[in-house]
Design an enzyme around this catalytic site. Structure first.
Site, PDB file in Angstrom:
ATOM      1  N   SER A 139       0.768  -1.151   0.019  1.00 22.34           N
ATOM      2  CA  SER A 139      -0.058  -0.050  -0.015  1.00 22.34           C
ATOM      3  C   SER A 139       0.822   1.268  -0.177  1.00 22.34           C
ATOM      4  O   SER A 139       1.631   1.352  -0.732  1.00 22.34           O
ATOM      5  CB  SER A 139      -1.068  -0.132   1.151  1.00 22.34           C
ATOM      6  OG  SER A 139      -2.060   0.903   0.958  1.00 22.34           O
ATOM      7  N   ASP A 269     -10.060  -5.036  -4.538  1.00 24.29           N
ATOM      8  CA  ASP A 269      -9.502  -3.951  -3.518  1.00 24.29           C
ATOM      9  C   ASP A 269     -10.330  -2.890  -3.513  1.00 24.29           C
ATOM     10  O   ASP A 269     -10.414  -1.958  -4.729  1.00 24.29           O
ATOM     11  CB  ASP A 269      -8.127  -3.662  -3.992  1.00 24.29           C
ATOM     12  CG  ASP A 269      -7.096  -2.926  -3.044  1.00 24.29           C
ATOM     13  OD1 ASP A 269      -7.631  -1.992  -2.171  1.00 24.29           O
ATOM     14  OD2 ASP A 269      -6.078  -3.011  -2.720  1.00 24.29           O
ATOM     15  N   HIS A 298      -8.123  -5.598  -0.051  1.00 27.22           N
ATOM     16  CA  HIS A 298      -6.707  -4.897  -0.025  1.00 27.22           C
ATOM     17  C   HIS A 298      -5.698  -5.461   0.929  1.00 27.22           C
ATOM     18  O   HIS A 298      -4.630  -5.590   0.645  1.00 27.22           O
ATOM     19  CB  HIS A 298      -7.036  -3.342   0.527  1.00 27.22           C
ATOM     20  CG  HIS A 298      -5.984  -2.343   0.682  1.00 27.22           C
ATOM     21  ND1 HIS A 298      -5.185  -2.085  -0.435  1.00 27.22           N
ATOM     22  CD2 HIS A 298      -5.269  -2.017   1.591  1.00 27.22           C
ATOM     23  CE1 HIS A 298      -4.267  -1.255  -0.212  1.00 27.22           C
ATOM     24  NE2 HIS A 298      -4.404  -1.050   1.048  1.00 27.22           N
TER      25      HIS A 298
END
Length: 318
Positions: A139, A269, A298
């Protein structure tokens, strides 16, 4: 996109665009190599040139091939423990640090931007004298890895992996028309200011792990661990970091990748949509291999840890 908007909320904060641009802008007053070289090692901490203490985990055999892990917002190095334990058990030296402002690291008022994050990763690599490293980022950490290569090159890097990463560019702009509208991130900032504790619970119990999907079984353990990590981080640091992960343009950084690169992303996601991120990376990284986990959310470091562990092992062992 509608799901993300509904999840994070909307509402414009005053001067947020200017704040985002300021956080995302490259620093012109530092030399990245000199900044990294000035770092020192103090027990389990790396002390950066600007005096920030970065907590570091250094697991596995010290003579093993090295893999570094950069974590996501608003978490810390603990979020990588499943992957670190797995790879360490397979003979790898695995290193992860708590980003400045997060976890057990210092909470500086300034420097909560992607350039500092990248230089901090460089400081860890330099202080521990790590070489032939596979740099892995999740991320926001994926952006950190990209900016690290953009600023410091691949002299110490053997491979790179971007997991659920915010690369190439999240924010909608004139030259990135498919990006996420600024109003979504303004809503994110507004929620953080109003009640960040509740925000972390809402994110973890909803889109992060996909627990808001029909038939999903919520893990209170994962929700609570996400909340605890977020609350351990500094309020100012995590607030500034929203601009860092949303308004930083990593396209020039990705263009400097010259090592084998693995891109792994969840097909469902809701935080960083796959079409905007993983599927766009090969436009800039010619050596990128993209793997999409169908229906995955995610937070695949937890929800799909067994598959991710094996995919990472296969990649680093080639």
């Amino acid at each position: 996109m509608n799901t993300l908007t509904r999840t994070l909320g909307t509402g414009v904060l005053a001067a947020s665009l200017a704040a985002g641009a300021a956080q995302a802008a490259p620093r012109a007053d530092t030399t990245p190599q000199a900044t990294a070289a000035a770092a020192t090692l103090d027990g389990n901490y790396v002390v950066t040139a600007d005096g920030v203490r970065l907590y570091v985990k250094d697991w596995g055999p010290k003579d093993g091939p090295v893999v570094t892990f950069s974590h996501g917002w608003p978490l810390n190095a603990d979020s990588w423990e499943a992957q670190m334990l797995f790879l360490a058990d397979h003979g790898y030296r695995v290193v992860a640090h708590d980003r400045r402002g997060h976890g057990r690291s210092s909470q500086p008022w300034d420097g909560n931007d992607m350039d500092h994050y990248a230089d901090d990763l460089a400081a860890v690599i330099e202080a521990l004298d790590l070489r032939d490293v596979t740099v892995v980022g999740f991320s926001t950490g994926g952006g950190e890895v990209a900016r690290y290569i953009g600023r410091h090159g691949t002299g110490r890097v053997k491979k790179a992996a971007l997991v659920s990463a915010v690369t190439p560019f999240m924010l909608r702009t004139d030259d990135n028309p498919d990006g996420i509208p600024l109003e979504v991130f303004d809503g994110f900032r507004k929620a953080a200011q109003q009640n960040r504790s509740q925000q972390y619970l809402d994110i973890a119990s909803g889109p992060f792990f996909g627990f808001n999907r029909p038939g999903a079984e919520t893990s209170q353990g994962l929700v609570q661990s996400f909340w605890a990590a977020g609350m351990q981080a500094g309020h100012k640091n995590t607030f500034d970091s929203i601009a860092a992960f949303s308004a930083s343009d990593f396209r020039p950084d990705l263009a400097k990748f010259d090592v084998p690169t693995l891109v792994i992303h969840g097909g469902d996601d809701q935080i960083v949509p796959v079409a905007l991120s993983a599927e766009a990376v090969p436009r800039y990284v010619t050596q990128a291999q993209v793997i999409v986990y169908p229906g995955a959310p995610h937070g695949i470091t937890d929800t799909h840890k067994d598959r991710l562990n094996q995919d990472l092992l296969d990649f680093v062992s080639k």
